[in-house]
Design a protein around this motif. Structure first.
Motif, PDB file in Angstrom:
ATOM      1  N   LEU A   1      -0.178   9.309  -5.112  1.00 21.79           N
ATOM      2  CA  LEU A   1      -0.229  10.814  -4.718  1.00 21.79           C
ATOM      3  C   LEU A   1       0.735  11.385  -5.979  1.00 21.79           C
ATOM      4  CD1 LEU A   1       0.367  10.458  -1.108  1.00 21.79           C
ATOM      5  CD2 LEU A   1      -1.586  10.973  -2.503  1.00 21.79           C
ATOM      6  N   THR A   2       1.898  10.612  -6.520  1.00 20.88           N
ATOM      7  CA  THR A   2       2.765  11.502  -7.541  1.00 20.88           C
ATOM      8  C   THR A   2       1.778  11.433  -8.980  1.00 20.88           C
ATOM      9  OG1 THR A   2       4.813  10.595  -6.833  1.00 20.88           O
ATOM     10  CG2 THR A   2       4.732  11.019  -9.073  1.00 20.88           C
ATOM     11  N   GLU A   3       0.936  10.549  -9.154  1.00 21.12           N
ATOM     12  CA  GLU A   3       0.037  10.475 -10.212  1.00 21.12           C
ATOM     13  C   GLU A   3      -1.012  11.573 -10.413  1.00 21.12           C
ATOM     14  OE1 GLU A   3      -0.030   8.993 -13.283  1.00 21.12           O
ATOM     15  OE2 GLU A   3       1.394   7.609 -13.036  1.00 21.12           O
ATOM     16  N   ASN A   4      -1.326  11.666  -9.002  1.00 22.00           N
ATOM     17  CA  ASN A   4      -2.332  12.854  -8.749  1.00 22.00           C
ATOM     18  C   ASN A   4      -2.009  14.319  -9.212  1.00 22.00           C
ATOM     19  OD1 ASN A   4      -5.015  11.606  -8.187  1.00 22.00           O
ATOM     20  ND2 ASN A   4      -4.284  11.002  -6.026  1.00 22.00           N
ATOM     21  N   THR A   5      -0.846  14.561  -9.378  1.00 18.09           N
ATOM     22  CA  THR A   5      -0.155  15.938  -9.829  1.00 18.09           C
ATOM     23  C   THR A   5      -0.359  16.096 -11.304  1.00 18.09           C
ATOM     24  OG1 THR A   5       2.113  15.012 -10.052  1.00 18.09           O
ATOM     25  CG2 THR A   5       1.488  15.810  -7.754  1.00 18.09           C
ATOM     26  N   LYS A   6      -0.680  14.857 -12.014  1.00 16.54           N
ATOM     27  CA  LYS A   6      -0.963  14.998 -13.542  1.00 16.54           C
ATOM     28  C   LYS A   6      -2.334  14.139 -13.774  1.00 16.54           C
ATOM     29  CE  LYS A   6       2.392  11.320 -14.654  1.00 16.54           C
ATOM     30  NZ  LYS A   6       3.006  11.382 -13.058  1.00 16.54           N
ATOM     31  N   THR A   7      -2.391  13.976 -15.128  1.00 15.06           N
ATOM     32  CA  THR A   7      -3.519  13.535 -15.517  1.00 15.06           C
ATOM     33  C   THR A   7      -3.202  11.858 -15.124  1.00 15.06           C
ATOM     34  OG1 THR A   7      -3.774  14.828 -17.274  1.00 15.06           O
ATOM     35  CG2 THR A   7      -4.697  12.592 -17.465  1.00 15.06           C
ATOM     36  N   ILE A   8      -4.115  11.209 -14.547  1.00 12.61           N
ATOM     37  CA  ILE A   8      -3.776   9.792 -14.173  1.00 12.61           C
ATOM     38  C   ILE A   8      -4.078   8.868 -15.452  1.00 12.61           C
ATOM     39  CG2 ILE A   8      -4.607   8.039 -12.563  1.00 12.61           C
ATOM     40  CD1 ILE A   8      -5.455  10.009 -10.679  1.00 12.61           C
ATOM     41  N   ASN A   9      -3.054   8.099 -15.397  1.00 11.20           N
ATOM     42  CA  ASN A   9      -3.217   6.883 -16.719  1.00 11.20           C
ATOM     43  C   ASN A   9      -2.998   5.635 -16.061  1.00 11.20           C
ATOM     44  OD1 ASN A   9      -3.284   6.053 -19.191  1.00 11.20           O
ATOM     45  ND2 ASN A   9      -1.050   6.293 -19.802  1.00 11.20           N
ATOM     46  N   LEU A  10      -3.964   4.926 -15.496  1.00  8.96           N
ATOM     47  CA  LEU A  10      -4.112   3.846 -14.762  1.00  8.96           C
ATOM     48  C   LEU A  10      -4.010   2.704 -15.856  1.00  8.96           C
ATOM     49  CD1 LEU A  10      -5.670   4.517 -11.295  1.00  8.96           C
ATOM     50  CD2 LEU A  10      -3.247   4.466 -11.838  1.00  8.96           C
ATOM     51  N   THR A  11      -3.507   1.646 -15.483  1.00 10.82           N
ATOM     52  CA  THR A  11      -3.745   0.259 -16.278  1.00 10.82           C
ATOM     53  C   THR A  11      -4.488  -0.738 -15.624  1.00 10.82           C
ATOM     54  OG1 THR A  11      -1.494   0.638 -17.296  1.00 10.82           O
ATOM     55  CG2 THR A  11      -2.445  -1.659 -17.318  1.00 10.82           C
TER      56      THR A  11
ATOM     57  N   LEU B   1       0.309   0.244  -7.835  1.00 10.47           N
ATOM     58  CA  LEU B   1      -0.987   0.954  -8.062  1.00 10.47           C
ATOM     59  C   LEU B   1      -1.866   0.501  -9.190  1.00 10.47           C
ATOM     60  CD1 LEU B   1      -2.633   3.616  -7.698  1.00 10.47           C
ATOM     61  CD2 LEU B   1      -0.802   4.775  -9.185  1.00 10.47           C
ATOM     62  N   ASN B   2      -1.428  -0.112 -10.153  1.00  5.11           N
ATOM     63  CA  ASN B   2      -2.196  -0.781 -11.206  1.00  5.11           C
ATOM     64  C   ASN B   2      -2.755  -1.917 -10.651  1.00  5.11           C
ATOM     65  OD1 ASN B   2      -1.606   1.408 -13.141  1.00  5.11           O
ATOM     66  ND2 ASN B   2       0.183   0.243 -13.877  1.00  5.11           N
TER      67      ASN B   2
ATOM     68  N   LEU C   1      -8.263  -4.481  -9.358  1.00  2.00           N
ATOM     69  CA  LEU C   1      -9.215  -5.194  -8.585  1.00  2.00           C
ATOM     70  C   LEU C   1     -10.503  -4.209  -8.414  1.00  2.00           C
ATOM     71  CD1 LEU C   1      -6.953  -6.357  -5.671  1.00  2.00           C
ATOM     72  CD2 LEU C   1      -7.626  -7.380  -7.178  1.00  2.00           C
ATOM     73  N   ILE C   2     -10.179  -2.543  -8.312  1.00  4.46           N
ATOM     74  CA  ILE C   2     -11.609  -2.050  -8.199  1.00  4.46           C
ATOM     75  C   ILE C   2     -12.397  -2.137  -9.524  1.00  4.46           C
ATOM     76  CG2 ILE C   2     -12.246   0.512  -8.180  1.00  4.46           C
ATOM     77  CD1 ILE C   2     -11.181  -0.720  -5.341  1.00  4.46           C
TER      78      ILE C   2
ATOM     79  N   GLU D   1       0.995  -1.135  -0.084  1.00  2.00           N
ATOM     80  CA  GLU D   1       0.016   0.081  -0.007  1.00  2.00           C
ATOM     81  C   GLU D   1       0.874   1.291  -0.121  1.00  2.00           C
ATOM     82  OE1 GLU D   1      -3.217   2.427   2.996  1.00  2.00           O
ATOM     83  OE2 GLU D   1      -2.498   0.457   3.339  1.00  2.00           O
ATOM     84  N   LYS D   2       2.011   1.503   0.880  1.00  6.94           N
ATOM     85  CA  LYS D   2       2.739   2.354   0.908  1.00  6.94           C
ATOM     86  C   LYS D   2       3.415   2.821  -0.451  1.00  6.94           C
ATOM     87  CE  LYS D   2       7.204   2.603   1.731  1.00  6.94           C
ATOM     88  NZ  LYS D   2       8.496   2.506   2.300  1.00  6.94           N
ATOM     89  N   ILE D   3       4.340   1.763  -1.025  1.00  2.28           N
ATOM     90  CA  ILE D   3       4.711   2.002  -2.226  1.00  2.28           C
ATOM     91  C   ILE D   3       3.638   2.455  -3.358  1.00  2.28           C
ATOM     92  CG2 ILE D   3       6.738   0.510  -1.737  1.00  2.28           C
ATOM     93  CD1 ILE D   3       5.646  -1.343  -4.140  1.00  2.28           C
ATOM     94  N   SER D   4       2.626   1.844  -3.438  1.00 10.11           N
ATOM     95  CA  SER D   4       1.773   1.976  -4.387  1.00 10.11           C
ATOM     96  C   SER D   4       0.717   3.486  -4.242  1.00 10.11           C
ATOM     97  CB  SER D   4       0.428   1.099  -4.393  1.00 10.11           C
ATOM     98  OG  SER D   4       1.005  -0.275  -4.617  1.00 10.11           O
TER      99      SER D   4
END
Length: 763
Positions: free
Chosen positions: A645-655, A690-691, A696-697, A637-640
């Motif tokens: 939080l880094t992704e939240n500073t730009k457009t999120i592009n999750l896989t 994170l992905n 899972l979601i 959870e910590k590393i993800s």
């Protein structure tokens, strides 16, 4: 003359309610009395404006009180009252009200602690009607001084004058005491040498020893805490070694909000909770390490469990020492918290260099409650529900109505993170966190707490609710209720309820979802008994037409080696992968031969989401043994979270690793194979993690759409993962109504409440 009778039920004992009523009645020039009774508070009054008086009770009630029922009616009486007074409570009544939890020290009492001119200067047990220990010192109810451990401390003339003065903040304060007549403290080392001095000198000596790297066992209001200098890495490491707690994070006591702000990222919402009457530990992100020994306090984490000094004792040591302090439960890891002088010296003598004892006899030892707020959406997550919250469960009227047979119910809960629940009357009581019942001392605490509740409520269960698992330790208590007794005409009946169905029933009960047309339960945890050949842990249940059906799951994989698998992430990884040769590097030749053979031949399968998280954690870099439940998942959870939080500073592009795929059950092996491929290709572990969470979601979304469900309810220990919660809100929040635990923990602490809900709604 018109006479009015008023009944008030709820948390109205031990909160200054009768003194409040007395003064309000005086204001309205009413005559009569107020008294505690078995249902709460009864008021009989004569005079004008009784209706307005009744309304003002609700609008001006003490802040720590909770009114859940009230009524006013005119009665006939020949008695004429000359004044208004507080009538003594009748003897030997059996209460049918919420019990009063412990309250944090209020600001007024705190000011007295540090006022050199005040008689209570440096007196740790300074309390008033609005603060101080309640449940932890109560022998029986109603809450009267004579029913508490404070009763042995007879009030001196000054305290008695305060107690009898309607204009004093301690008017009818049942815990009132001072240095002249109250609880005494003493300091001694682990060799038995006692330090003589005033309270102030004792705390100064304690601070001096802490600054020298010593470990102290300090008796707080609900049990002993082990403390050391949180800025001294050697002292913290020594505490870990002595306590046998290799890696699980320690809580840190700060002197106040201003100090917290120096070290931690804390919001106004968190500050409100720190300053509340419950004052739980709050897990929050570290902003500035400064002088904290953070690697020793919270290994591999970027957060800490922060504690506000909620009691007089903690306020005095925090201010006298002047730096952050470790404040962890006074026990060996896995055992219950110590509460008596003898117990502490016998058990903690191997850990502590010094003991700060006191003469208050604790009746209900409790650990501190722990909560967290998800970083993005500030969703409240309860990690441990104990001091300040237990033992009541408010807003359970529906359960009382469903209990048409008026059964006296004991709900045993789970084996890990145990709580039990009882229904002895019209209320539901959920015990404080008790712990892992595989530990003998913890099991003894469980039995003793059940006995205590029996005494408080004159309670003999005729119905016991138990987990389906045939070997849970708490089932040993069933034999004690299996024979006829003087209190019961017949032996207690036992009903078994499956673990994950109890989880689902728990969130359905907490969020009042039983009457919804359709609800999908996403119940993810470590393990729970499913069938003789299946260990469940990644389940989807559909509630429809008052029927609960398992409709989907995490795809099964082999379960081998029991607890060893739970503590060794590489074994989970090998099982989930289906004996993938790419994992051969992690095993010696003998291990590889044995484990792969066991996996191939295993007849027992599992859908454990907890073990799936362990497997993914191992592939992404967590290669150590697991020393406490959820350790590898917390690291993942910590590393993800850092990547999120880094992704939240730009457009999120999750896989989504299952993009475009249809499935009945979440394809465990397919997700895991893609994770292994991405790791081999050099993608950052945090991004892959994170992905994984995101996948899972998205899987939940697909299953919810398949069953055309709009209400989603989440329970099980995996939902203590704040990243998973934030992603669920991000991805699912606009399409679905989401229901997370807020009053109860999502982990196994809620099983007892869930068993109760399941039985009353579905059996």
């Amino acid at each position: 003359m018109k006479t009015t009778e008023i009944h008030i039920s709820g948390r109205v004992q031990g909160v200054g309610f009768r003194p409040f009523i007395f003064n309000l009645a005086e204001e309205f020039q009413l005559k009569g009395y107020v008294s505690n009774d078995e249902l709460g508070v009864i008021i009989v009054c004569q005079g004008e404006n009784s209706e307005q008086f009744f309304n003002d009770i609700h609008h001006r009630k003490p802040k720590s009180s909770e009114i859940i029922f009230s009524e006013i009616k005119e009665i006939k009486t020949a008695e004429i009252f000359d004044n208004f007074y507080i009538k003594p409570t009748e003897k030997n009544i059996v209460v049918d009200i919420p019990l009063t939890p412990d309250f944090a020290t209020c600001e007024s009492c705190e000011n007295e602690l540090f006022d050199e001119k005040n008689p209570r200067y440096f007196y740790p047990f300074t309390t008033c009607t609005q603060c101080g220990p309640r449940y932890s010192v109560t022998k029986k109810f109603p809450f009267e001084r004579e029913n508490t451990a404070i009763e042995v401390f007879k009030m001196c003339p000054n305290c008695l004058e305060e107690y009898q003065n309607p204009e004093d903040v301690r008017f009818h304060s049942q815990t009132n005491s001072c240095p002249n007549c109250g609880i005494q403290i003493w300091l001694k080392d682990n060799q038995g040498n006692e330090f003589k001095g005033s309270n102030k000198e004792i705390f100064e000596k304690l601070a001096e020893e802490l600054s020298q790297g010593k470990i102290v066992a300090l008796k707080n209001t609900a049990g002993y805490l082990l403390m050391c200098d949180a800025t001294n890495s050697e002292a913290v490491s020594e505490l870990r070694k002595r306590k046998r707690r290799p890696t699980k994070p320690f809580a840190v006591l700060f002197s106040g909000i201003s100090t917290m702000k120096e070290y931690l990222e804390i919001s106004e919402l968190q500050i409100q909770h720190f300053k509340s009457s419950e004052s739980p530990i709050i897990v929050t992100k570290i902003k500035e390490v400064k002088d904290l020994a953070i690697e020793e306090i919270s290994p591999n984490m970027n957060s800490v469990g922060a504690m506000f000094p909620y009691s007089g004792t903690l306020k005095l040591i925090a201010k006298t020492f002047g730096k952050p302090l470790i404040a962890t439960s006074g026990n060996f890891h896995g055992s219950p918290i110590c509460s008596t002088t003898e117990e502490a010296e016998q058990i903690l003598g191997k850990i502590a260099d010094y003991f700060l004892h006191n003469t208050l006899e604790i009746q209900h030892p409790q650990d501190d409650s722990v909560i967290k707020f998800s970083p993005k959406h500030h969703q409240k997550i309860v990690f441990r529900r104990s001091r300040g919250f237990a033992p009541n469960y408010f807003f359970a009227e529906e359960l009382s109505e469903l209990n048409k047979e008026k059964n006296k119910i004991l709900s045993l809960g789970g084996d890990l993170k145990n709580t039990f629940a009882i229904v002895p009357n019209n209320h539901v009581y959920i015990s404080e966190y008790i712990g892992d019942l595989a530990n003998f001392e913890t099991y003894e605490r469980f039995e003793n707490t059940v006995k205590s509740y029996q005494k408080i409520f004159n309670f003999e269960p005729n119905l016991i609710l138990s987990d389906l698992h045939p070997k849970y330790e708490n089932q040993n208590i069933i034999s004690k209720f299996s024979k006829k007794s003087a209190q019961s005409a017949q032996s207690a009946r036992v009903e078994e309820i499956q673990h994950h169905k109890a989880h689902f029933a728990s969130i359905l009960g907490e969020k009042k979802l039983w009457k919804k047309d359709k609800v999908l339960g996403i119940i993810w945890d470590g393990i729970g008994f499913g069938t003789s050949t299946e260990i469940w842990g990644g389940e989807f249940f559909l509630l429809e037409n008052q029927k609960m059906e398992r409709v989907s799951q995490l795809e099964n994989f082999a379960w081998i080696l029991g607890d060893k698998m739970s503590k060794t992430p590489k074994i989970s990884a090998l099982s989930v992968s289906g004996n993938n040769e790419d994992l051969k590097f992690a095993f010696d030749e003998n291990e590889w031969k044995i484990y792969t053979n066991l996996i191939e031949k295993s007849e027992v399968k599992t859908s454990s989401m907890g073990r799936f998280f362990d497997a993914v954690s191992f592939v992404l870099g967590y290669e150590k043994p697991i020393f406490f439940e959820g350790e590898s998942a917390m690291w993942l959870e910590k590393i993800s979270q850092e990547a999120f939080l880094t992704e939240n500073t730009k457009t999120i592009n999750l896989t989504d690793y299952l993009e475009g795929e249809n499935f009945e059950n979440i394809p465990t092996k397919k997700i895991f194979s893609k994770i292994m491929e991405e790791k081999k290709s050099g993608i950052n572990a945090g991004e892959i993690g994170l992905n994984f969470h995101y996948t899972l979601i998205k899987a939940i979304e697909k299953i919810a759409e398949k069953y055309k469900v709009k209400e989603l309810a989440f329970s099980g220990g995996v939902w203590q993962n704040a990243l998973l919660v934030d992603l669920a809100i991000d991805v699912l929040g606009e399409k679905f109504s989401l229901h997370f635990h807020e009053k109860l923990s999502p982990n196994d602490e809620n099983i007892s409440f869930g068993q109760l809900n399941y039985y009353l709604n579905l059996k």
